[in-house]
Design a protein around this motif. Structure first.
Motif, PDB file in Angstrom:
ATOM      1  N   ASN A 119       0.356  -5.566  -5.359  1.00 40.61           N
ATOM      2  CA  ASN A 119      -1.271  -6.026  -5.142  1.00 40.61           C
ATOM      3  C   ASN A 119      -1.297  -7.200  -4.373  1.00 40.61           C
ATOM      4  O   ASN A 119      -1.069  -8.448  -4.466  1.00 40.61           O
ATOM      5  CB  ASN A 119      -1.820  -6.250  -6.494  1.00 40.61           C
ATOM      6  CG  ASN A 119      -3.310  -6.877  -6.582  1.00 40.61           C
ATOM      7  OD1 ASN A 119      -3.991  -6.662  -5.185  1.00 40.61           O
ATOM      8  ND2 ASN A 119      -3.878  -7.281  -7.536  1.00 40.61           N
ATOM      9  N   THR A 144      -1.392   3.745  -7.502  1.00 37.34           N
ATOM     10  CA  THR A 144      -2.237   4.648  -6.969  1.00 37.34           C
ATOM     11  C   THR A 144      -2.014   5.996  -7.125  1.00 37.34           C
ATOM     12  O   THR A 144      -0.716   6.377  -6.995  1.00 37.34           O
ATOM     13  CB  THR A 144      -2.107   4.195  -5.352  1.00 37.34           C
ATOM     14  OG1 THR A 144      -2.460   2.874  -5.169  1.00 37.34           O
ATOM     15  CG2 THR A 144      -2.999   5.008  -4.653  1.00 37.34           C
ATOM     16  N   THR A 181      -0.208  -2.484  -8.489  1.00 35.89           N
ATOM     17  CA  THR A 181      -1.395  -1.673  -8.519  1.00 35.89           C
ATOM     18  C   THR A 181      -0.684  -0.276  -8.382  1.00 35.89           C
ATOM     19  O   THR A 181       0.283   0.155  -8.032  1.00 35.89           O
ATOM     20  CB  THR A 181      -2.078  -1.763  -7.216  1.00 35.89           C
ATOM     21  OG1 THR A 181      -2.447  -3.239  -7.035  1.00 35.89           O
ATOM     22  CG2 THR A 181      -3.208  -0.828  -7.261  1.00 35.89           C
ATOM     23  N   LYS A 228       0.941  -1.228   0.016  1.00 36.63           N
ATOM     24  CA  LYS A 228       0.002  -0.026  -0.103  1.00 36.63           C
ATOM     25  C   LYS A 228       0.762   1.340  -0.027  1.00 36.63           C
ATOM     26  O   LYS A 228       2.023   1.133   0.209  1.00 36.63           O
ATOM     27  CB  LYS A 228      -0.908   0.031   1.132  1.00 36.63           C
ATOM     28  CG  LYS A 228      -0.160  -0.014   2.515  1.00 36.63           C
ATOM     29  CD  LYS A 228      -1.245  -0.141   3.575  1.00 36.63           C
ATOM     30  CE  LYS A 228      -0.376  -0.159   4.896  1.00 36.63           C
ATOM     31  NZ  LYS A 228      -1.139  -0.491   5.999  1.00 36.63           N
ATOM     32  N   THR A 229       0.124   2.299  -0.256  1.00 36.23           N
ATOM     33  CA  THR A 229       0.930   3.941  -0.270  1.00 36.23           C
ATOM     34  C   THR A 229       1.331   3.985   1.320  1.00 36.23           C
ATOM     35  O   THR A 229       0.367   3.614   2.186  1.00 36.23           O
ATOM     36  CB  THR A 229       0.617   4.742  -1.110  1.00 36.23           C
ATOM     37  OG1 THR A 229      -0.849   5.022  -0.365  1.00 36.23           O
ATOM     38  CG2 THR A 229       0.392   4.303  -2.332  1.00 36.23           C
TER      39      THR A 229
END
Ligand code: SF4
Length: 426
Positions: free
Chosen positions: A88, A106, A104, A56-57
């Motif tokens: 992901n 973002t 992914t 995730k960021t």
């Protein structure tokens, strides 16, 4: 020293070709940035894509991108959007890796917009500090390990006492640092009326009395509740960012080895069983969860299935239906940690607030992991990865495998010793 004009000239030549650029370095003022990917957009603009190994960021990624954008705009590039490309976690490998599914992207442009205006003034502050004759006085704190471990820890932390308040079990780090800087650096300096929970009380009693604390009633209750035969089980796992085997996801824990000691009756001699996933060197690294030879999983079934931890067993069943033979179909009954240890029914000051096997074993039995070539889980994972996917020679393969088997066996034999030692104390 980086020569600004030379660097920028080189990168500008690449910019004019309007092709995606990897790690394009630019200097603007005192700042140098090299984004992972610069993607051309239309006739004049660019998107920045920063690739991270997280799922995730994070706030620090936005700061990275803000610096990159500050530099790129400083040399005249038009930046349209900023992205973090990360793994992901929902991706499941089936056959060849599909990069478009594995990653992914973002869009964090709005977050970067919020902080990019401060980059110039922050850089000025940093340059001023770097130019000072002396390093600024700084108290140790949460920033020493968040978001990253600071490399200056060995210097700044060398005066921290062994039994500092930072070692208090289950304490919020922020609160512990507050005590530390309020003049209560050592556990024994904490005022007696400091509100603490039951385990912290045990730890403080051990420190103040300099003696191990033993709750004999609780120990007896725990030991009397054990049902023979006792099984002592431990896994070693790897969790690679890029899934290397089918039906695994980024960072999924994949067991490659277990050790099992079985004590059939009170005072009985432990019998040892082990399993080590056969690692092959590239290109055919084999999934260590797959049955290695058909009879082995079946033979271990009745010994192991009751002992596997529920979650990991459930994960294995999901990932590898053929593994059912080994892990069994149902829940894992009677499986529990050495409850007396995390509950501090026995607690020695040398445990420094920890109930881990590595802390308890030497404190309680005098035995430990000294002189072992592999002495912790992280080194074990790296060793397995090296002999499975690296360029290890056959000799190194044998050496690492022997060290891994010794380490994992000690983890479970250590539990046998701990139960024996607890039994003597009751
Ligand atoms: S260890 Fe690093 S972050 Fe912590 S006080 Fe020292 S320099 Fe600052």
């Amino acid at each position: 020293m980086i020569k600004r004009d030379a660097v920028n000239k080189l990168s500008c030549a690449a910019v004019s070709r309007r092709l995606p650029m990897f790690e394009a370095g630019f200097l603007a003022g005192c700042a140098y940035a090299r984004a992972d990917v610069l993607v051309p957009v239309g006739r004049e603009q660019w998107d920045i894509v920063e690739v991270k190994s997280t799922t995730k960021t994070k706030a620090e990624h936005v700061n990275d991108l803000a610096l990159q954008r500050h530099v790129y705009e400083g040399v005249g590039l038009g930046i349209r959007r900023c992205f973090v490309m990360h793994l992901n976690s929902a991706y499941v490998r089936r056959g060849e890796i599909d990069p478009s599914e594995l990653f992914t992207k973002t869009d964090v442009t709005a977050d970067v917009d919020d902080v990019v205006g401060d980059v110039g003034s922050e850089l000025k502050k940093m340059v001023r500090i770097i130019g000072q004759q002396r390093s600024p006085d700084a108290d140790i704190g949460l920033q020493c390990s968040d978001p990253y471990d600071c490399p200056l820890q060995p210097m700044c932390w060398k005066a921290v006492p062994k039994h500092s308040v930072l070692t208090l079990a289950h304490v919020a780090k922020k609160k512990a640092f507050q005590w530390f800087h309020d003049g209560h650096a050592r556990l024994q300096d904490l005022p007696r009326d400091t509100p603490v929970n039951a385990k912290q009380q045990i730890q403080l009693r051990a420190i103040r009395s300099r003696r191990a604390q033993v709750d004999r009633d609780a120990l007896r209750e725990f030991l009397d509740g054990l049902e023979y035969p006792l099984h002592f089980l431990d896994f070693e796992t790897i969790n690679p960012a890029i899934p290397v085997w089918n039906i695994t996801s980024p960072y999924q824990q994949v067991p490659f080895q277990f050790s099992l000691h079985i004590v059939s009756s009170p005072g009985g001699k432990p019998a040892h069983h082990g399993f080590f996933g056969r690692g092959h060197r590239r290109p055919a690294a084999r999934d260590p969860r797959a049955p290695q030879t058909p009879p082995r999983p079946a033979r271990l079934d009745h010994r192991v299935q009751r002992q596997l931890r529920k979650e990991r067993a459930a994960g294995l069943r999901r990932s590898l239906p053929s593994f059912r033979l080994m892990v069994g179909q149902g829940r894992v009954p009677r499986c529990r940690p050495l409850a007396a240890v995390p509950e501090f029914h026995y607690y020695h000051p040398d445990q420094c607030g920890s109930a881990s096997l590595k802390a308890v074993l030497p404190a309680l039995t005098g035995k430990g992991y000294a002189d072992m070539k592999i002495a912790d889980g992280a080194t074990a994972s790296q060793g397995f990865l090296r002999i499975t996917f690296g360029e290890a020679s056959a000799a190194e393969h044998r050496k690492v495998r022997a060290a891994l088997e010794k380490y994992c066996a000690l983890d479970t034999e250590g539990m046998v010793w701990i139960v024996k030692a607890l039994d003597r104390l009751r």
